[in-house]
Design a protein around this motif. Structure first.
Motif, short mmCIF file in Angstrom:
data_model
loop_
_atom_site.label_atom_id
_atom_site.label_comp_id
_atom_site.label_asym_id
_atom_site.label_seq_id
_atom_site.Cartn_x
_atom_site.Cartn_y
_atom_site.Cartn_z
N GLN A 199 0.82 -1.20 0.00
CA GLN A 199 0.00 0.00 0.00
C GLN A 199 0.85 1.25 0.00
O GLN A 199 1.73 1.41 0.87
N TYR A 246 -12.03 11.63 0.81
CA TYR A 246 -13.38 11.28 0.39
C TYR A 246 -14.12 10.74 1.60
O TYR A 246 -13.55 10.09 2.47
N LYS A 279 -17.56 8.44 2.76
CA LYS A 279 -18.45 7.43 2.18
C LYS A 279 -19.47 6.96 3.23
O LYS A 279 -19.10 6.47 4.30
N ALA A 304 -23.72 2.02 1.46
CA ALA A 304 -24.54 1.83 0.26
C ALA A 304 -24.51 3.04 -0.68
O ALA A 304 -25.40 3.19 -1.52
N GLU A 305 -23.50 3.90 -0.53
CA GLU A 305 -23.34 5.01 -1.45
C GLU A 305 -21.91 5.04 -1.96
O GLU A 305 -21.02 4.41 -1.39
N GLY A 306 -21.68 5.79 -3.03
CA GLY A 306 -20.32 5.96 -3.51
C GLY A 306 -19.59 7.02 -2.70
O GLY A 306 -20.21 7.83 -2.02
N PRO A 307 -18.26 7.01 -2.75
CA PRO A 307 -17.49 8.06 -2.05
C PRO A 307 -17.81 9.43 -2.63
O PRO A 307 -18.07 9.57 -3.83
N PHE A 366 -16.33 13.52 -2.66
CA PHE A 366 -15.17 14.35 -2.41
C PHE A 366 -15.42 15.30 -1.24
O PHE A 366 -16.49 15.90 -1.13
N PHE A 374 -11.80 8.18 3.48
CA PHE A 374 -10.66 7.66 2.73
C PHE A 374 -9.74 8.80 2.33
O PHE A 374 -10.20 9.82 1.83
N PRO A 385 -3.63 10.87 -6.45
CA PRO A 385 -3.74 10.48 -7.86
C PRO A 385 -2.40 10.06 -8.45
O PRO A 385 -1.37 10.66 -8.17
N ASN A 387 -4.86 10.12 -13.58
CA ASN A 387 -5.73 10.54 -12.48
C ASN A 387 -6.35 9.36 -11.76
O ASN A 387 -7.43 9.47 -11.19
N MET A 388 -5.69 8.23 -11.79
CA MET A 388 -6.22 7.05 -11.10
C MET A 388 -5.87 7.18 -9.62
O MET A 388 -4.70 7.31 -9.26
N LEU A 389 -6.89 7.15 -8.78
CA LEU A 389 -6.68 7.37 -7.36
C LEU A 389 -6.21 6.11 -6.65
O LEU A 389 -6.75 5.03 -6.85
N PHE A 417 -6.15 4.73 -2.97
CA PHE A 417 -6.85 5.01 -1.72
C PHE A 417 -6.18 4.33 -0.54
O PHE A 417 -5.60 3.24 -0.67
N GLY A 451 -6.96 2.57 3.28
CA GLY A 451 -7.94 1.56 3.65
C GLY A 451 -9.20 2.08 4.31
O GLY A 451 -10.15 1.33 4.52
#
Lengths: 114, 111
Positions: B2, B36, B38, B41-44, B46, B89, B93, B97-99, B101, B103
């Motif tokens: 990580q 982020y 979270k 049951a939802e997405g992260p 910003f 989290f 990037p 721009n791939m994040l 994260f 844990g």
């Protein structure tokens, strides 16, 4: 008005099947992504896609393939599903590939492979 | 292996007090960091970001601090509210721009 949407929300399937998850964004963004959140809750990038440029995380098996019919959609196809593919899959989008572009996430698709 | 780590899986804080969430990174090439939030049951979503040219960025009740020499950042929430209860989290990037994260840390704010 959902910015990033995914279908289905839940997907239960048998090992060996092929399945697709759809993602649509109405933000007018140029870049879309797929992330996987595994059973340990780690969020990991799978793909980044921008105007036909695909960047793949090297750890992603080639059974996974993103397909983009147009700029607003990035679907995830998974062939020969395995038990370890069970996870929550999140789609995201950003204005472009710039490293400081905020990513907006969909609500996730919960995939269970039996 | 990580590159972004959050060593505290959970944190419990009383309403009105300060919440401090920590994050460490190993890649010295990272020059931008994000937090982020979270809900289940939802997405992260910003929350706040910081560039490596700064050591602090503030947005309302949320402040992020960056210590580049220690490769450490922290998110402060003051005052904490029950609605802040979520998983947080930190991320950085990489190419495309791939994040990457951490844990995550589950924050519970008790009324």
């Amino acid at each position: 008005d959902t910015a990033v949407s995914q279908t289905p929300k839940y997907l239960v399937t048998q090992m060996g099947n092929d399945k697709s998850i759809k993602c649509e964004q109405n933000l007018g963004h140029d870049t879309m992504y797929w992330y996987k959140q595994d059973s340990k809750k780690f969020l990991k990038i799978m793909f980044s896609y921008n105007n036909k440029e695909l960047i793949i995380n090297e750890t992603v098996p080639n059974r996974f393939s993103p397909k983009s019919p147009d700029k607003a959609h990035l679907n995830l196809h998974i062939n020969s599903l395995e038990l370890g593919d069970s996870a929550v899959y999140f789609c995201a989008s950003s204005q472009d590939l710039g490293p400081r572009q905020t990513q907006y996430f969909g609500p996730g698709t919960r995939l269970l492979v039996l | 292996d990580q590159q972004v780590k959050q060593n505290s899986p959970s944190l419990s804080v009383q309403e009105g007090r300060i919440s401090i969430l920590n994050c460490d990174y190993t890649n010295s090439m990272f020059d931008y960091f994000l937090w982020y939030k979270k809900y289940p049951a939802e997405g992260p979503t910003f929350l706040i970001s910081i560039s490596s040219i700064k050591d602090k960025n503030e947005d309302g009740r949320f402040t992020v601090f960056l210590n580049k020499s220690a490769k450490h950042l922290s998110l402060h929430i003051v005052p904490s509210q029950p609605g802040d209860s979520a998983v947080y989290f930190c991320a950085a990037p990489e190419a495309g721009n791939m994040l990457t994260f951490g844990g995550g840390t589950r924050l519970m704010v008790k009324p």
